[in-house]
Design an enzyme around this catalytic site. Structure first.
Site, PDB file in Angstrom:
ATOM      1  N   SER A 122     -12.362 -16.398  17.425  1.00 43.92           N
ATOM      2  CA  SER A 122     -13.541 -15.563  17.192  1.00 43.92           C
ATOM      3  C   SER A 122     -14.228 -15.190  18.502  1.00 43.92           C
ATOM      4  O   SER A 122     -13.670 -14.470  19.318  1.00 43.92           O
ATOM      5  CB  SER A 122     -14.494 -16.274  16.234  1.00 43.92           C
ATOM      6  OG  SER A 122     -15.564 -15.436  15.874  1.00 43.92           O
ATOM      7  N   ASP A 180     -17.597  -9.175  15.791  1.00 43.01           N
ATOM      8  CA  ASP A 180     -17.079 -10.220  16.659  1.00 43.01           C
ATOM      9  C   ASP A 180     -15.548 -10.187  16.624  1.00 43.01           C
ATOM     10  O   ASP A 180     -14.948  -9.276  16.048  1.00 43.01           O
ATOM     11  CB  ASP A 180     -17.656 -11.598  16.288  1.00 43.01           C
ATOM     12  CG  ASP A 180     -17.172 -12.132  14.945  1.00 43.01           C
ATOM     13  OD1 ASP A 180     -16.395 -11.442  14.242  1.00 43.01           O
ATOM     14  OD2 ASP A 180     -17.557 -13.265  14.587  1.00 43.01           O
ATOM     15  N   ASP A 216     -12.945 -11.739  15.220  1.00 41.96           N
ATOM     16  CA  ASP A 216     -12.138 -11.711  13.988  1.00 41.96           C
ATOM     17  C   ASP A 216     -12.868 -10.972  12.871  1.00 41.96           C
ATOM     18  O   ASP A 216     -12.481 -11.042  11.723  1.00 41.96           O
ATOM     19  CB  ASP A 216     -11.752 -13.125  13.555  1.00 41.96           C
ATOM     20  CG  ASP A 216     -12.946 -14.015  13.243  1.00 41.96           C
ATOM     21  OD1 ASP A 216     -14.043 -13.763  13.774  1.00 41.96           O
ATOM     22  OD2 ASP A 216     -12.788 -14.985  12.471  1.00 41.96           O
ATOM     23  N   ASP A 259     -15.410 -11.302  11.003  1.00 40.63           N
ATOM     24  CA  ASP A 259     -16.062 -11.829   9.805  1.00 40.63           C
ATOM     25  C   ASP A 259     -17.584 -11.786   9.942  1.00 40.63           C
ATOM     26  O   ASP A 259     -18.308 -12.146   9.008  1.00 40.63           O
ATOM     27  CB  ASP A 259     -15.581 -13.243   9.468  1.00 40.63           C
ATOM     28  CG  ASP A 259     -15.851 -14.255  10.569  1.00 40.63           C
ATOM     29  OD1 ASP A 259     -16.287 -13.862  11.667  1.00 40.63           O
ATOM     30  OD2 ASP A 259     -15.604 -15.459  10.327  1.00 40.63           O
TER      31      ASP A 259
END
Length: 367
Positions: free
Chosen positions: A98, A245, A247, A249
């Site tokens: 992340s 961000d 990834d 999510d």
């Protein structure tokens, strides 16, 4: 063997070559598949340089445990979540660090139904098993099945089901993918919107995945990273900006003046949207900045339910109360109809629809 120190409170992350590497990735993949007796494991990865090789190692571990591997390629964590539910897989593993430093990598793991791992009965057991390498003989031979094209198409179908595309009016939206994994997935959503005739114009910033992260690790929450999106909103006279961000999510918003919108107000706006759809619905929130959310939920005749911070707690509380939506001020947003999982793509679609229907600017809605 020494204890694996890459296991943290909710997920796995570590410094490459120090406490996480391909060998450890293999052991984690095998431990997950063995512990869950998984017939199928979804595996995806983010844009980091080591992520494809780590994903291959995880897959080898799952295969050696007798599990089929459903490969979805470079994808966001939420694409892994939805693929687990869509394909009825026993587990899902996203290789991602992340917004952690460039020399880190890690994993996020769910089980059947895209449920988070129970700490005692799953996470700690997998940690111990990966550490001991006490492998059982596989009773079946696993195989790799490439689901990347189908998984993305199913995912795009799902996120667009949250909005009335016909209600979208002409909007200009700045999208900052931070050179992470968001770009290709966003393009798939944008292409479908275009096919459906949605009059939305996107200005893409730092869009292509780049494992060197030439513009810095994508963490839009940091004040020093706000200008990269806010300045483009102002320059293009856009209606809003959204930044992801690594990834994706988590998503972060900027109003029409380029000002950053604090996450607690996004929780309030999304709660309002869902309570207009479902009278008396339950909304889960974290315990940090809550008066705005509680006030809106009460005004809309909903039920506000407070949860501990953290995705495992929020998801558990949402399931217990069958809450329609849950939000954290850290920009994690969870949706009952998305397997109670968090998504960074659904929120911007919902806010674009809200701006379109209300004929108000995002800034006005926040105020």
């Amino acid at each position: 063997m020494p204890e694996l120190t890459c296991f943290k409170a909710y997920d796995i992350r570590g410094e490459i070559g120090v406490n996480i590497d391909e060998g450890i990735a293999y052991r984690i993949g095998r431990a997950v598949a063995q512990h869950l007796d998984a017939k199928a494991v979804v595996i995806g990865f983010d844009a980091r340089a080591t992520s494809p090789a780590f994903a291959v190692a995880v897959a080898r571990g799952a295969l050696d445990a007798g599990s089929n591997v459903l490969k979805i390629g470079m994808a966001g964590t939420e694409e892994m979540y939805w693929a687990v539910t869509e394909f009825g897989a026993c587990a899902g593993i996203e290789v991602t660090a992340s917004h952690n430093p460039i020399n880190y990598n890690g994993m996020k793991i769910v089980k059947l139904g895209s449920r988070p791992l129970d700490d005692t009965n799953d996470f700690q057991v997998i940690k111990a098993l990966a550490g001991s390498a006490d492998w059982s003989a596989a009773s079946r031979a696993g195989r790799v099945i490439d689901k990347s094209v189908e998984a993305r198409a199913k995912y795009v179908d799902k996120v667009l089901s949250f909005v009335d595309v016909d209600a979208l009016r002409p909007l200009k939206v700045v999208v900052n993918s931070g050179n992470g994994a968001a770009g290709p997935t966003f393009d798939a959503i944008a292409a479908r919107l275009a096919d459906l005739g949605a009059p939305v114009d996107f200005i893409r910033v730092h869009h292509d995945p780049d494992h060197t992260f030439p513009n810095g690790i994508p963490n839009p929450l940091l004040p020093e990273n706000h200008a990269a999106t806010g300045n483009v909103v102002r320059a293009h006279n856009a209606d809003m900006g959204v930044a992801f961000d690594g990834d994706f999510d988590r998503c972060f918003f900027f109003d029409e003046t380029g000002e950053f919108v604090p996450g607690e107000y996004v929780v309030g706006l999304l709660a309002s949207i869902f309570l207009d759809q479902e009278q008396g619905g339950k909304i889960v929130h974290d315990p940090r900045v809550i008066w705005n959310t509680q006030d809106i939920v009460a005004e809309k005749d909903g039920v506000a339910v407070q949860s501990k911070t953290g995705h495992a707690f929020i998801k558990q509380t949402m399931r217990a109360h069958q809450a329609i939506y849950g939000g954290e001020m850290s920009a994690h947003h969870y949706f009952r109809d998305f397997a109670y999982c968090d998504s960074g793509m659904i929120p911007w679609l919902l806010l674009a629809e809200l701006v379109s229907k209300s004929n108000c600017s995002l800034g006005d809605l926040v105020r």
